[in-house]
Design a protein around this motif. Sequence first.
Motif, PDB file in Angstrom:
ATOM      1  N   HIS A  99      -0.937 -10.821 -11.056  1.00 54.09           N
ATOM      2  CA  HIS A  99      -1.194  -9.625 -11.855  1.00 54.09           C
ATOM      3  C   HIS A  99      -2.398  -8.927 -11.243  1.00 54.09           C
ATOM      4  CE1 HIS A  99      -0.813  -7.097 -15.367  1.00 54.09           C
ATOM      5  NE2 HIS A  99      -2.116  -7.169 -15.558  1.00 54.09           N
ATOM      6  N   LEU A 100      -2.248  -7.666 -10.930  1.00 50.94           N
ATOM      7  CA  LEU A 100      -3.244  -6.924 -10.171  1.00 50.94           C
ATOM      8  C   LEU A 100      -4.131  -6.067 -11.073  1.00 50.94           C
ATOM      9  CD1 LEU A 100      -0.821  -5.800  -7.340  1.00 50.94           C
ATOM     10  CD2 LEU A 100      -2.521  -7.634  -7.204  1.00 50.94           C
ATOM     11  N   PRO A 101      -5.314  -5.687 -10.579  1.00 48.25           N
ATOM     12  CA  PRO A 101      -6.205  -4.823 -11.367  1.00 48.25           C
ATOM     13  C   PRO A 101      -5.560  -3.505 -11.783  1.00 48.25           C
ATOM     14  CG  PRO A 101      -7.387  -5.780  -9.524  1.00 48.25           C
ATOM     15  CD  PRO A 101      -5.948  -6.145  -9.329  1.00 48.25           C
ATOM     16  N   SER A 102      -4.583  -3.056 -11.031  1.00 48.75           N
ATOM     17  CA  SER A 102      -3.898  -1.807 -11.364  1.00 48.75           C
ATOM     18  C   SER A 102      -3.081  -1.922 -12.645  1.00 48.75           C
ATOM     19  CB  SER A 102      -2.957  -1.400 -10.216  1.00 48.75           C
ATOM     20  OG  SER A 102      -1.918  -2.364 -10.076  1.00 48.75           O
ATOM     21  N   GLY A 103      -2.885  -3.155 -13.116  1.00 52.51           N
ATOM     22  CA  GLY A 103      -2.040  -3.382 -14.280  1.00 52.51           C
ATOM     23  C   GLY A 103      -0.611  -3.741 -13.907  1.00 52.51           C
ATOM     24  N   ALA A 143       8.269  -5.788  -7.243  1.00 52.20           N
ATOM     25  CA  ALA A 143       7.364  -5.245  -8.257  1.00 52.20           C
ATOM     26  C   ALA A 143       8.213  -4.569  -9.322  1.00 52.20           C
ATOM     27  CB  ALA A 143       6.390  -4.247  -7.643  1.00 52.20           C
ATOM     28  N   ASN A 144       7.725  -4.594 -10.540  1.00 52.32           N
ATOM     29  CA  ASN A 144       8.489  -4.035 -11.649  1.00 52.32           C
ATOM     30  C   ASN A 144       8.554  -2.512 -11.594  1.00 52.32           C
ATOM     31  OD1 ASN A 144       9.331  -6.356 -13.019  1.00 52.32           O
ATOM     32  ND2 ASN A 144       7.353  -6.568 -14.043  1.00 52.32           N
ATOM     33  N   VAL A 145       9.686  -1.999 -12.054  1.00 55.93           N
ATOM     34  CA  VAL A 145       9.852  -0.574 -12.330  1.00 55.93           C
ATOM     35  C   VAL A 145      10.033  -0.463 -13.835  1.00 55.93           C
ATOM     36  CG1 VAL A 145      11.247   1.481 -11.959  1.00 55.93           C
ATOM     37  CG2 VAL A 145      10.928  -0.166 -10.095  1.00 55.93           C
ATOM     38  N   TYR A 155       4.587   3.499  -5.997  1.00 58.19           N
ATOM     39  CA  TYR A 155       3.907   2.486  -6.814  1.00 58.19           C
ATOM     40  C   TYR A 155       4.408   1.081  -6.493  1.00 58.19           C
ATOM     41  CZ  TYR A 155       8.112   3.529  -9.594  1.00 58.19           C
ATOM     42  OH  TYR A 155       9.405   3.774  -9.998  1.00 58.19           O
ATOM     43  N   VAL A 156       5.651   0.937  -6.038  1.00 55.39           N
ATOM     44  CA  VAL A 156       6.148  -0.381  -5.628  1.00 55.39           C
ATOM     45  C   VAL A 156       5.511  -0.785  -4.309  1.00 55.39           C
ATOM     46  CG1 VAL A 156       8.187  -1.662  -4.856  1.00 55.39           C
ATOM     47  CG2 VAL A 156       8.321  -0.219  -6.895  1.00 55.39           C
ATOM     48  N   ALA A 194      -0.966  -4.569  -2.158  1.00 57.11           N
ATOM     49  CA  ALA A 194      -2.125  -5.201  -2.792  1.00 57.11           C
ATOM     50  C   ALA A 194      -1.868  -6.671  -3.108  1.00 57.11           C
ATOM     51  CB  ALA A 194      -2.484  -4.447  -4.080  1.00 57.11           C
ATOM     52  N   ALA A 195      -0.607  -7.026  -3.345  1.00 55.37           N
ATOM     53  CA  ALA A 195      -0.288  -8.372  -3.802  1.00 55.37           C
ATOM     54  C   ALA A 195      -0.205  -9.394  -2.675  1.00 55.37           C
ATOM     55  CB  ALA A 195       1.040  -8.358  -4.557  1.00 55.37           C
ATOM     56  N   ILE A 196       0.218  -8.999  -1.496  1.00 53.76           N
ATOM     57  CA  ILE A 196       0.462  -9.974  -0.424  1.00 53.76           C
ATOM     58  C   ILE A 196      -0.781 -10.808  -0.103  1.00 53.76           C
ATOM     59  CG2 ILE A 196       0.965 -10.180   2.048  1.00 53.76           C
ATOM     60  CD1 ILE A 196       3.075  -7.995   1.679  1.00 53.76           C
ATOM     61  N   PRO A 197      -1.973 -10.214   0.063  1.00 54.91           N
ATOM     62  CA  PRO A 197      -3.149 -11.066   0.312  1.00 54.91           C
ATOM     63  C   PRO A 197      -3.455 -12.016  -0.854  1.00 54.91           C
ATOM     64  CG  PRO A 197      -3.603  -8.783   0.921  1.00 54.91           C
ATOM     65  CD  PRO A 197      -2.314  -8.779   0.156  1.00 54.91           C
TER      66      PRO A 197
END
Length: 554
Positions: free
Chosen positions: A342-346, A391-393, A467-468, A474-477
């Motif tokens: 879960h990322l800071p972007s929400g 990533a969710n849509v 956004y995906v 952002a998620a891969i690292p």
Amino acid sequence: MLEVSGIRIPLSALDGTDKRELSACRRALARKLRVGEKDLTRVERRRRSIDARRRDGIQLTFTLRAELAGGDSAEQALLARLAKKHAGKNVRLVTEGTYGFPSPASRGTRPRPVVVGAGCAGLFCALSLARAGLEPLLVERGDDATRRGKIVRVHNETGALDPESNIQFGVGGAGTFSDGKLQTGTKSPAHHLILETFVAAGAQREILWDAKPHVGSDVLPCVVTEIVHQIEEAGGEVRCRCRMTDVDLIDGAVRGVTLLTTRDDGSVFEERVATDCVVLCCGHSARDVFELLHERGVPMERKTFAMGVRIEHLQADIDRALYGGAAGNPALGAAPYSLSCHLPSGRSAFSFCMCPGGYVVSAASEPGGVCTNGMSLSDRAGINANSGLLANVFPDDLPGDDVIAGVELQRTCERTAFEAGGGDYVAPAQLVGDFLQGVASTGAGRVTPTYPRGVAWGDVTPCLPPYVAETLRAAIPVLGRKLHGFDATDAVLTGVETRSSSPVRVTRGDDGQSVGVRGLWPVGEGAGYAGGIMSAATDGILAAEKIVATYAQR
């Protein structure tokens, strides 16, 4: 019968053979119960999982069931002696499961039910209805498993696409060519019945106790073919190359369906079948069915779905990351993973349909669109590991208020990927390192892509909603810190993965029927109520139980 959980067996005591494993289980269980091995008249595995939290001390953990010499009285006496030590947490008395298919009901003068779609939801719903004596008609737009397999091979080799029979459409549904993973996050008494049905149809017995069971895309065609035979033997009828083109609705109720059948000689036959019970098990890719229902005013709603790419690593790297020095041990097999963050972007990103020792496949069902998925064979012996990286849509991400706007977004991304690949169902691909830096790739590193139509190296970013793409970047690292090497610069991203779930839900009430149409039963993944083989099959059985009850009432 006694059920004992938490039986731990070190990896060093196993060699990957079933005989050695069962013998080790018997010895460990005898020690746990403080009885002699000869006192155990029957031992069966109920669950097996791998505990790799300590890579220098990997263990397999079992839940076992056993019968003692002396019968029930001996088991009760033993349980009483162990109660103080185990306090009922690890050892308990159980009875054999009794959950089964619905009880028989009379059809009377009512027309037979029509089940639309022969994926897992449709197969298990039709099997349940047939065994209840309701003589269902199961229609499937694609081919039987044998012909379908040949058509998929032709597509992989030549690029020729049959929009009616492909990886998405045909007996067994999309699950037939996506490894046949049977783990589920849901709980239902139907689960063991489903697994037993698969085994009786030819699947491996290990699926009855593996924590992460799978059948394999080389075995599943035979399994689903046998289930079709069982439906027919129980009084049902199964028609392939038969597509529902219309549904008759009068005064808010189903009165029939129009079917278009393509015969072996290529001729087409259209007929109207009268029925007051249509079970909609169309799958997540039956976009024409969604459009038809929308036109007919059947209540539907947007739902969250996911999009992204397939990510490939060397399976040996995944094995070492998860199993350390034990990687390659035959008792472990190819290592699977399941990741999310879960990322800071929400927003969140996650792995999906991970295929150890597997292959990325072409999952297109419409001309001019590239869509990927993954599969493994039963031995999971391929060089690469692959997974959806998604990533969710959310409904709010979609423009306007069109209920099927998610379908159009999927199509747009698939067509963009087709163009990026240069046509002929070649897929766009990019190395993870280049994706993170925002530069196009020019070739492979250590990981050779397995996508059968070949790849065109470049940039997958334009093929995805911004956004995906931003979420995945952002998620891969972050995921790389959870699983060493997941963010390896030469891992391969192949685009696009758009069909992880349905973008719409055909809304239904507590009785299982459409909230606006009596006699229409939305079921399974395409209707928005399941997320894999097991949950879809469960939904099919539960729907059949409710349908049988309506026939019994009348």
